[in-house]
Design a protein around this motif. Structure first.
Motif, PDB file in Angstrom:
ATOM      1  N   UNK A 173      90.741 122.284  92.711  1.00 38.65           N
ATOM      2  CA  UNK A 173      90.678 120.926  92.999  1.00 38.65           C
ATOM      3  C   UNK A 173      91.999 119.967  93.013  1.00 38.65           C
ATOM      4  N   UNK A 174      92.246 119.132  93.974  1.00 39.43           N
ATOM      5  CA  UNK A 174      93.377 118.263  93.810  1.00 39.43           C
ATOM      6  C   UNK A 174      92.677 116.921  94.333  1.00 39.43           C
ATOM      7  N   UNK A 175      92.307 116.050  93.396  1.00 38.90           N
ATOM      8  CA  UNK A 175      91.877 114.666  93.842  1.00 38.90           C
ATOM      9  C   UNK A 175      90.499 114.755  94.707  1.00 38.90           C
ATOM     10  N   UNK A 176      90.294 113.584  95.123  1.00 38.22           N
ATOM     11  CA  UNK A 176      89.089 113.463  96.041  1.00 38.22           C
ATOM     12  C   UNK A 176      89.040 113.789  97.164  1.00 38.22           C
ATOM     13  N   UNK A 177      90.360 113.740  97.934  1.00 35.01           N
ATOM     14  CA  UNK A 177      90.313 114.383  99.391  1.00 35.01           C
ATOM     15  C   UNK A 177      90.328 115.842  99.209  1.00 35.01           C
ATOM     16  N   UNK A 178      89.254 116.235  99.824  1.00 36.98           N
ATOM     17  CA  UNK A 178      88.902 117.782  99.696  1.00 36.98           C
ATOM     18  C   UNK A 178      89.840 118.403 100.963  1.00 36.98           C
ATOM     19  N   UNK A 179      89.924 117.835 101.953  1.00 39.54           N
ATOM     20  CA  UNK A 179      91.113 118.404 102.993  1.00 39.54           C
ATOM     21  C   UNK A 179      92.264 118.604 102.569  1.00 39.54           C
ATOM     22  N   UNK A 180      92.913 117.494 101.779  1.00 35.15           N
ATOM     23  CA  UNK A 180      94.349 117.751 101.234  1.00 35.15           C
ATOM     24  C   UNK A 180      94.345 118.725 100.178  1.00 35.15           C
ATOM     25  N   UNK A 181      93.490 118.822  99.312  1.00 34.26           N
ATOM     26  CA  UNK A 181      93.421 119.603  98.362  1.00 34.26           C
ATOM     27  C   UNK A 181      93.185 121.207  99.021  1.00 34.26           C
ATOM     28  N   UNK A 182      92.739 121.477  99.996  1.00 34.68           N
ATOM     29  CA  UNK A 182      92.681 122.823 100.686  1.00 34.68           C
ATOM     30  C   UNK A 182      94.042 123.043 101.162  1.00 34.68           C
ATOM     31  N   UNK A 183      94.646 121.976 101.944  1.00 35.43           N
ATOM     32  CA  UNK A 183      95.977 122.004 102.220  1.00 35.43           C
ATOM     33  C   UNK A 183      96.895 122.406 101.050  1.00 35.43           C
ATOM     34  N   UNK A 184      96.991 121.639 100.063  1.00 36.59           N
ATOM     35  CA  UNK A 184      98.022 121.959  98.878  1.00 36.59           C
ATOM     36  C   UNK A 184      97.727 123.403  98.533  1.00 36.59           C
ATOM     37  N   UNK A 185      96.430 123.793  98.582  1.00 36.01           N
ATOM     38  CA  UNK A 185      96.312 125.443  98.192  1.00 36.01           C
ATOM     39  C   UNK A 185      96.913 126.548  99.236  1.00 36.01           C
ATOM     40  N   UNK A 186      96.604 125.870 100.425  1.00 37.81           N
ATOM     41  CA  UNK A 186      97.601 126.954 101.530  1.00 37.81           C
ATOM     42  C   UNK A 186      98.903 126.818 101.817  1.00 37.81           C
ATOM     43  N   UNK A 187      99.753 125.634 101.420  1.00 38.09           N
ATOM     44  CA  UNK A 187     100.839 125.262 101.991  1.00 38.09           C
ATOM     45  C   UNK A 187     101.839 126.378 101.321  1.00 38.09           C
ATOM     46  N   UNK A 188     101.762 127.102 100.026  1.00 34.65           N
ATOM     47  CA  UNK A 188     102.569 128.057  99.601  1.00 34.65           C
ATOM     48  C   UNK A 188     102.642 129.302 100.325  1.00 34.65           C
ATOM     49  N   UNK A 189     101.617 129.281 101.149  1.00 33.95           N
ATOM     50  CA  UNK A 189     101.564 130.655 101.889  1.00 33.95           C
ATOM     51  C   UNK A 189     102.248 130.640 103.396  1.00 33.95           C
ATOM     52  N   UNK A 190     102.510 129.247 103.665  1.00 32.11           N
ATOM     53  CA  UNK A 190     102.993 129.063 105.142  1.00 32.11           C
ATOM     54  C   UNK A 190     104.697 129.361 105.024  1.00 32.11           C
ATOM     55  N   UNK A 191     104.953 129.857 105.991  1.00 35.22           N
ATOM     56  CA  UNK A 191     106.406 130.371 106.036  1.00 35.22           C
ATOM     57  C   UNK A 191     107.306 129.795 107.091  1.00 35.22           C
ATOM     58  N   UNK A 192     106.701 128.982 108.090  1.00 31.82           N
ATOM     59  CA  UNK A 192     107.345 128.464 109.312  1.00 31.82           C
ATOM     60  C   UNK A 192     108.200 127.319 108.815  1.00 31.82           C
ATOM     61  N   UNK A 193     109.180 127.139 109.698  1.00 31.92           N
ATOM     62  CA  UNK A 193     110.219 125.937 109.721  1.00 31.92           C
ATOM     63  C   UNK A 193     109.624 124.702 109.988  1.00 31.92           C
ATOM     64  N   UNK A 194     108.633 124.789 110.820  1.00 27.40           N
ATOM     65  CA  UNK A 194     107.882 123.855 111.364  1.00 27.40           C
ATOM     66  C   UNK A 194     106.297 123.971 110.982  1.00 27.40           C
ATOM     67  N   UNK A 195     105.770 122.960 110.427  1.00 28.39           N
ATOM     68  CA  UNK A 195     104.393 123.115 110.054  1.00 28.39           C
ATOM     69  C   UNK A 195     103.316 122.165 110.704  1.00 28.39           C
ATOM     70  N   UNK A 196     102.222 122.518 111.540  1.00 26.02           N
ATOM     71  CA  UNK A 196     101.326 121.970 112.353  1.00 26.02           C
ATOM     72  C   UNK A 196     100.097 121.910 111.567  1.00 26.02           C
ATOM     73  N   UNK A 197      99.445 120.830 111.163  1.00 25.25           N
ATOM     74  CA  UNK A 197      98.185 120.629 110.415  1.00 25.25           C
ATOM     75  C   UNK A 197      97.290 120.148 111.634  1.00 25.25           C
ATOM     76  N   UNK A 198      96.226 120.966 111.773  1.00 26.86           N
ATOM     77  CA  UNK A 198      95.162 120.655 112.986  1.00 26.86           C
ATOM     78  C   UNK A 198      93.823 120.746 112.282  1.00 26.86           C
ATOM     79  N   UNK A 199      93.091 119.727 112.550  1.00 27.89           N
ATOM     80  CA  UNK A 199      91.678 119.628 112.201  1.00 27.89           C
ATOM     81  C   UNK A 199      90.776 120.889 112.837  1.00 27.89           C
ATOM     82  N   UNK A 200      89.654 121.214 112.057  1.00 22.49           N
ATOM     83  CA  UNK A 200      88.984 122.547 112.479  1.00 22.49           C
ATOM     84  C   UNK A 200      88.155 122.145 113.692  1.00 22.49           C
ATOM     85  N   UNK A 201      87.985 120.956 114.141  1.00 19.51           N
ATOM     86  CA  UNK A 201      87.345 120.443 115.460  1.00 19.51           C
ATOM     87  C   UNK A 201      88.158 120.621 116.767  1.00 19.51           C
ATOM     88  N   UNK A 202      89.400 120.945 116.600  1.00 16.77           N
ATOM     89  CA  UNK A 202      90.325 120.577 117.630  1.00 16.77           C
ATOM     90  C   UNK A 202      90.617 121.865 118.449  1.00 16.77           C
TER      91      UNK A 202
END
Length: 384
Positions: free
Chosen positions: A112-141
């Protein structure tokens, strides 16, 4: 007292007339935006698409497939869930097994990372991202195959720090999903374009946020957003404080609107409204100008049904309906029936009033208060 009420009625009538002018401006800017060019990127740097997930929402597998089907050479997709039993994982599996190579990665991390569960999820994901450009998109898109070209192309300009996308609501089955999509298509979308036209370049939307990894690092990463409900707005503000611009991708994306009942829709729109009001109350209050029908109806009530105010109301109804029909044609939307249009207008005004009068929101079954700085304060976290 009657003189005061009459004066107030004339003020509301004047505001309604201004709102009618706004409707014509909004339609013009929507048409101009949709008719603009779609530049190809001068370079195609490696991209990591971050897809934070929670639950198997309607059409999730199709949404994810649209990101897999990009006409772009170097894409890594990182899916993130907090629970190994999250049903969103089954949607990934139905769409095809996520590989273990650099093209697709699944992160399951309950940290867990604070109250915003989406941001907490992203913080856990970010170390596995390798790209020069990061694109964050919601699940309903859901996106077109040229989506990544649209969001990467503006980043060739070194003054651009973040690219975001406007979005079109595509309803799931049911009345309340259609009413929710109408609020997006005839409220949010044209308003966002008018805001940019008058110099407001701070709009940043969770449907897509694309930025260079070095830009994210320079603004302190995602950790400062972990207690902020409007994480998209806060990330955009951080980029602007760093001296860089936010720009729009050349085309909107689609979001799937799923509102199973009135209560779900109302809670969702109150959360949106109170979030905006918390971070920019002045602009939110001024947005009442976008509702000429409600303003004219109030003028009629305060003006004791006098014919000049009734005339303004009829004109407001005609102009608003014209704008909705023009926006439907521009966005290639099905034609909404008059009862749905009337219900949407009434609900928009009720949401505006209620959102102005409180700071409590319901988000994923938990109750929060939005502080004046946009951060969240948990209120017991009880299911509702």
């Amino acid at each position: 007292m009657s003189a005061v009420l009459t004066l107030a009625a004339w003020g509301l009538a004047g505001a309604s007339l201004a709102g009618m002018g706004y409707q014509t401006v909004a339609v013009r800017h929507l048409r101009r935006f949709l008719g603009g060019p779609r530049p190809r990127p001068s370079a195609r740097p490696a991209v990591s698409l971050l897809k934070p997930l929670c639950g198997n929402e309607p059409h999730l597998a199709g949404n994810l497939r649209s990101f897999r089907d990009q006409d772009y050479p170097a894409v890594q997709i990182v899916y993130g869930v907090a629970d190994a039993d999250d049903p969103a994982l089954s949607a990934i599996a139905r769409d095809g097994d996520a590989s273990s190579d650099d093209r697709e990665t699944i992160v399951v991390d309950p940290t867990g990372h604070g109250c915003n569960l989406k941001v907490g999820n992203l913080l856990n994901m970010l170390p596995r991202a390798h790209g020069e450009v990061l694109v964050i998109a919601d699940s309903d898109v859901r996106v077109e195959p040229r989506y990544l070209d649209d969001v990467v192309a503006p980043l060739a300009d070194p003054s651009v720090g973040l690219v975001t996308c406007l979005y079109v609501g595509r309803p799931n089955d049911g009345l309340w999903s259609r009413i929710g999509a109408m609020g997006i298509n005839h409220g949010f979308l044209p308003s966002a374009l008018v805001a940019r036209a008058v110099g407001r370049h701070d709009g940043c939307f969770g449907a897509t946020m694309a930025l260079r990894r070095e830009t994210l690092d320079s603004v302190g990463g995602l950790a400062p957003l972990q207690d902020i409900l409007a994480d998209d707005w806060a990330l955009g503000a951080a980029v602007r404080r760093g001296g860089l611009r936010i720009t729009l991708a050349a085309r909107p994306v689609d979001i799937i609107v799923h509102e199973p009942d009135f209560g779900s829709l109302f809670a969702h729109e109150i959360r949106w409204g109170r979030t905006i009001a918390a971070v920019d109350r002045t602009s939110y209050m001024a947005s009442v100008i976008t509702q000429p029908v409600a303003l004219a109806a109030l003028a009629v009530l305060l003006g004791a049904m006098a014919w000049p105010f009734a005339g303004v109301l009829l004109a407001a109804c005609a102009v608003r309906l014209w704008a909705i029909r023009a926006e439907e044609r521009a966005l290639v939307l099905p034609r909404a029936g008059l009862p749905a249009v009337a219900l949407r207008e009434l609900l928009s005004f009720v949401v505006f009033i209620v959102a102005c009068c409180g700071r409590t929101v319901i988000w994923r079954g938990r109750r929060f208060t939005i502080r004046r700085d946009g951060t969240l304060e948990s209120k017991e976290g009880i299911p509702t």
